[in-house]
Design an enzyme around this catalytic site. Structure first.
Site, short mmCIF file in Angstrom:
data_model
loop_
_atom_site.label_atom_id
_atom_site.label_comp_id
_atom_site.label_asym_id
_atom_site.label_seq_id
_atom_site.Cartn_x
_atom_site.Cartn_y
_atom_site.Cartn_z
N ASN A 154 0.82 -1.22 0.00
CA ASN A 154 0.00 0.00 0.00
C ASN A 154 0.85 1.27 0.00
O ASN A 154 0.37 2.34 0.35
CB ASN A 154 -0.91 0.04 1.24
N ASN A 159 -2.26 -8.43 -2.51
CA ASN A 159 -3.22 -8.33 -3.62
C ASN A 159 -3.13 -7.04 -4.42
O ASN A 159 -3.60 -6.99 -5.55
CB ASN A 159 -4.65 -8.51 -3.09
N HIS A 160 -2.53 -5.97 -3.88
CA HIS A 160 -2.43 -4.72 -4.65
C HIS A 160 -1.11 -4.58 -5.41
O HIS A 160 -0.84 -3.53 -5.99
CB HIS A 160 -2.59 -3.52 -3.72
N HIS A 188 -0.54 -13.11 3.48
CA HIS A 188 -1.40 -11.96 3.19
C HIS A 188 -2.81 -12.49 2.93
O HIS A 188 -3.12 -12.94 1.83
CB HIS A 188 -0.84 -11.25 1.95
N HIS A 226 -2.57 -7.83 5.56
CA HIS A 226 -3.71 -7.54 4.67
C HIS A 226 -4.91 -6.90 5.36
O HIS A 226 -5.53 -6.02 4.79
CB HIS A 226 -4.18 -8.79 3.89
N HIS A 285 -4.98 -5.01 7.96
CA HIS A 285 -4.59 -3.71 8.50
C HIS A 285 -5.00 -3.51 9.96
O HIS A 285 -4.79 -2.43 10.52
CB HIS A 285 -5.14 -2.55 7.66
FE LIG Z 1 -2.76 -3.84 2.68
FE LIG Z 2 -3.90 -6.54 0.88
#
Ligand SMILES: [Fe+2]
Ligand SMILES: [Fe+2]
Length: 260
Positions: free
Chosen positions: A40, A67-68, A148, A173, A175
């Site tokens: 992120n 995933n990002h 994650h 993931h 957060h």
């Molecule tokens: Fe994240």
């Molecule tokens: Fe994530």
């Protein structure tokens, strides 16, 4: 060998908070290896060469993602060539980047593996099968895993799956830090989620009013990274000569307030 693992660094606010906090953390804990989740770092979603270099600049040894990771197209070439930035190993094998890397730290060869959960996230293969395959082939004295994943059940299961086989499984993931961090009976340090490095006046890093507008109106909403009250969240693990954990300590510290 001491590992400091830091959860998802969100946007410029998270990177600044990490920059301001890391000298103190390094002095206090003297980690041999710093692993940071950077999925992120770029504008709150994704990673770029520039934001990765920001993390390397504070002493990070390996950057994990999730995933990002593919949000910024111009980072694909960087992911191919930078072996210290990894992406989930159970993504399609032809995708840019690699799923694990091996570094020297504290006199040990340490493998760092990135895996994605299969529940609620898109993956090409089971994280359980994938990690077994990597552990069969990798040559290392100790192994660190960033799992994650979305759901606590899958994360807890991975902890048991790897207990006694790796030094640590750090969840990322969601957060939001969980309170279950510990060393499992066979010697693997485990936590469902270490939390994020970003604004606590936020919804997972996003400005609260924007996240609320999206949830309440269900209309397309612009998301911006929140900046206030940045905390650095992670965990500290001591790894012994058998490649297993002697201790687990959760890290949650407020970043100093930046001068304006
Ligand atoms: Fe994240
Ligand atoms: Fe994530």
């Amino acid at each position: 060998m001491r590992v400091l693992f830091i959860g998802d660094v969100v946007g410029g606010a998270g990177r600044r908070g990490l920059r301001e906090t890391m000298p103190g953390l390094r002095e206090q804990h003297a980690p041999d290896l710093i692993v940071v989740n950077g999925e992120n770092t770029a504008g709150g979603v994704g990673i770029t060469e520039r934001t990765a270099n920001d993390l390397f600049g504070v002493g990070t040894g390996v950057i994990t993602t999730g995933n990002h990771v593919y949000r910024h197209r111009d980072a694909y070439d960087f992911l191919e060539r930078e072996r210290l930035v990894i992406r989930p190993a159970n993504y399609p094998s032809g995708n840019p980047g690699r799923g694990f890397t091996v570094v020297e730290a504290g006199g040990m060869k340490v493998a760092v593996i990135n895996l994605s959960g299969a529940v609620g996230l898109n993956v090409a293969r089971s994280p359980f099968d994938t990690v077994d395959g990597i552990l069969d082939q990798v040559e290392a004295d100790a192994v660190i895993v960033d799992f994650h994943a979305e759901v606590t059940s899958e994360k807890v299961a991975m902890g048991w799956h790897l207990d006694g086989r790796v030094a640590a499984v750090f969840g990322t993931h969601t957060h939001v830090p969980t309170a279950d961090g510990r060393v499992l009976p066979k010697g693997t340090a485990f936590i469902c989620d270490v939390g994020m490095t970003g604004s606590r006046t936020s919804v997972l890093g996003v400005k609260p009013e924007q996240a609320l507008a999206s949830l309440i109106t269900q209309m397309p909403t612009r998301f911006e990274t929140a900046e206030e009250d940045v905390w650095v969240m992670g965990a500290l693990v001591d790894v012994n000569e058998r490649g297993l954990a002697d201790s687990f300590e959760q890290i949650m510290v407020a970043a100093p307030v930046a001068d304006s």
